[in-house]
Motif scaffolding. Sequence first.
Motif, PDB file in Angstrom:
ATOM      1  N   LYS A 144      -0.645 -28.670 -16.660  1.00 39.96           N
ATOM      2  CA  LYS A 144       0.644 -28.747 -17.336  1.00 39.96           C
ATOM      3  C   LYS A 144       1.507 -29.810 -16.654  1.00 39.96           C
ATOM      4  O   LYS A 144       1.406 -30.037 -15.444  1.00 39.96           O
ATOM      5  N   LEU A 186       5.017 -30.823 -15.491  1.00 39.35           N
ATOM      6  CA  LEU A 186       6.324 -30.261 -15.160  1.00 39.35           C
ATOM      7  C   LEU A 186       7.266 -31.384 -14.749  1.00 39.35           C
ATOM      8  O   LEU A 186       6.956 -32.163 -13.843  1.00 39.35           O
ATOM      9  N   ASN A 237      13.685 -22.372 -14.156  1.00 37.89           N
ATOM     10  CA  ASN A 237      12.603 -22.500 -15.123  1.00 37.89           C
ATOM     11  C   ASN A 237      11.233 -22.221 -14.527  1.00 37.89           C
ATOM     12  O   ASN A 237      10.368 -21.652 -15.190  1.00 37.89           O
ATOM     13  N   MET A 262       8.734 -19.302 -15.816  1.00 43.64           N
ATOM     14  CA  MET A 262       7.367 -19.590 -16.261  1.00 43.64           C
ATOM     15  C   MET A 262       6.337 -18.662 -15.626  1.00 43.64           C
ATOM     16  O   MET A 262       5.312 -18.354 -16.231  1.00 43.64           O
ATOM     17  N   GLY A 286       6.122 -21.113 -23.801  1.00 44.41           N
ATOM     18  CA  GLY A 286       7.463 -21.677 -23.665  1.00 44.41           C
ATOM     19  C   GLY A 286       8.529 -20.875 -24.380  1.00 44.41           C
ATOM     20  O   GLY A 286       9.705 -21.253 -24.376  1.00 44.41           O
ATOM     21  N   THR A 316      12.626 -22.158 -27.659  1.00 41.42           N
ATOM     22  CA  THR A 316      11.880 -22.690 -26.518  1.00 41.42           C
ATOM     23  C   THR A 316      12.704 -23.745 -25.795  1.00 41.42           C
ATOM     24  O   THR A 316      13.648 -24.294 -26.364  1.00 41.42           O
ATOM     25  N   VAL A 317      12.325 -24.043 -24.553  1.00 40.00           N
ATOM     26  CA  VAL A 317      12.922 -25.172 -23.860  1.00 40.00           C
ATOM     27  C   VAL A 317      12.480 -26.449 -24.566  1.00 40.00           C
ATOM     28  O   VAL A 317      11.355 -26.538 -25.086  1.00 40.00           O
ATOM     29  N   SER A 324       8.794 -27.975 -24.927  1.00 38.11           N
ATOM     30  CA  SER A 324       7.915 -27.185 -24.055  1.00 38.11           C
ATOM     31  C   SER A 324       6.965 -26.254 -24.794  1.00 38.11           C
ATOM     32  O   SER A 324       6.244 -25.491 -24.164  1.00 38.11           O
ATOM     33  N   ASN A 361       3.382 -25.703 -23.602  1.00 39.01           N
ATOM     34  CA  ASN A 361       3.174 -26.662 -22.511  1.00 39.01           C
ATOM     35  C   ASN A 361       3.575 -26.123 -21.141  1.00 39.01           C
ATOM     36  O   ASN A 361       3.647 -26.888 -20.178  1.00 39.01           O
ATOM     37  N   GLU A 362       3.820 -24.820 -21.027  1.00 43.00           N
ATOM     38  CA  GLU A 362       4.288 -24.264 -19.761  1.00 43.00           C
ATOM     39  C   GLU A 362       3.147 -23.624 -18.973  1.00 43.00           C
ATOM     40  O   GLU A 362       2.018 -23.490 -19.453  1.00 43.00           O
TER      41      GLU A 362
END
Length: 389
Positions: A83, A85, A124, A128, A135, A210-211, A214, A217-218
């Motif tokens: 991922k 970040l 965050n 997670m 996400g 979602t962020v 993201s 994708n977290e």
Amino acid sequence: MVTLETAEKALKSVYLNVVADQLNVGVNPLLAKIEQTSADVWGKEIIKLVPYGLNGGIGAGTETGSLPTPAPNNYDRFKLELKNLYGTIELSDKAIRASQSNTGAFVNLLNAEMEGLLKASKFNLGRMLYGDGSGTLAKVAEAQTTASATIALDSVRNIMEGMVVDVISASGSAYSDFTGVRVKSVDRVNKTITVETVATSKLAQGDSVTVQGSLNNELTGLGAIFSDKDLYGLSRAGRSWLAPKTYSEVGAISSSKIQSAIDYVDEIAGSQIDFIVCSYDVRRKYLDHLALTRTNIDYMNLDGGFKALSYNGIPLIADRFVEEGDMYLLNSKDFKIHQLCDWRWLEGDNGKVIKQKAGSATYGATLVKYADMICDKPIGQVKLSGITD
């Protein structure tokens, strides 16, 4: 005189090590206990052979009889994409020039940006760890009858003012007028948020918040491990060792119920629980239980400067990102964060980390880490849910 070169050197030589240390051990007690390693990282992926069960080449026989048939260890292959970040800071050209002749003012400016980056990154990353990688921060609780920038959610524990979010429909597409919108306020009593946007779309019940950017994708957190979906590229069907134990509708918490869960994974998986994390309401209920049973309350100090309750020498902490009524009992040694590298500044072709944003009188720098989390033995973890008074 303060220049961009001065800021470059400060970010690389002063701030990077401090920021990396804070994000590795200062986020929360759980992350501080998880080993971080570059092992099993191949290109952009984590590929890991994981043993399960027992070697089968064991047996007892007669003095002259045949030896046991060899049956080597069982292995399966976990596969995850690393991922990406990111964390960004921004400095305006005007602010930099205004502080060129005042080193103290520039340091304060840079410190403020870095502290803001650290605060947001810790929030965050901590979130997670308990997520499922999707996400998703919350779900829309009520369908909107009229377009509105105020959204009713099923929970607001994962959302803070200032976050930039997307709203995703049930079909997986983002609403154009709810993409990259900033959260203006959070009503924690009525579980609503208001975003800085002119709304035209009517959101449906079950849409996801979602962020920004993201979606899926977290990090692969505890939510993924304790779900019934495929895990690490493997189907759970026919793989009982991929299924952790969940006790539902636990009711009133007690030391006996916690011990039963610990004994279960010790008995069936040989797993030694060394970390307990729960929601804040569950911690209060556990303290009430100790008071009612007139049990001494013991505390212990953890790495990273954290403090925890002690359950028979096992740290018990509360975390805002654990759902109400839930408690996780974990063997932290089964978890690893596999990373391509530790936190680094994203550098351009010229090695610069501070770059002017196109079409803007601002400069930005981006902190990056490529990683994901894997639990080698999901069957060795337990979750208690439905804990009530």
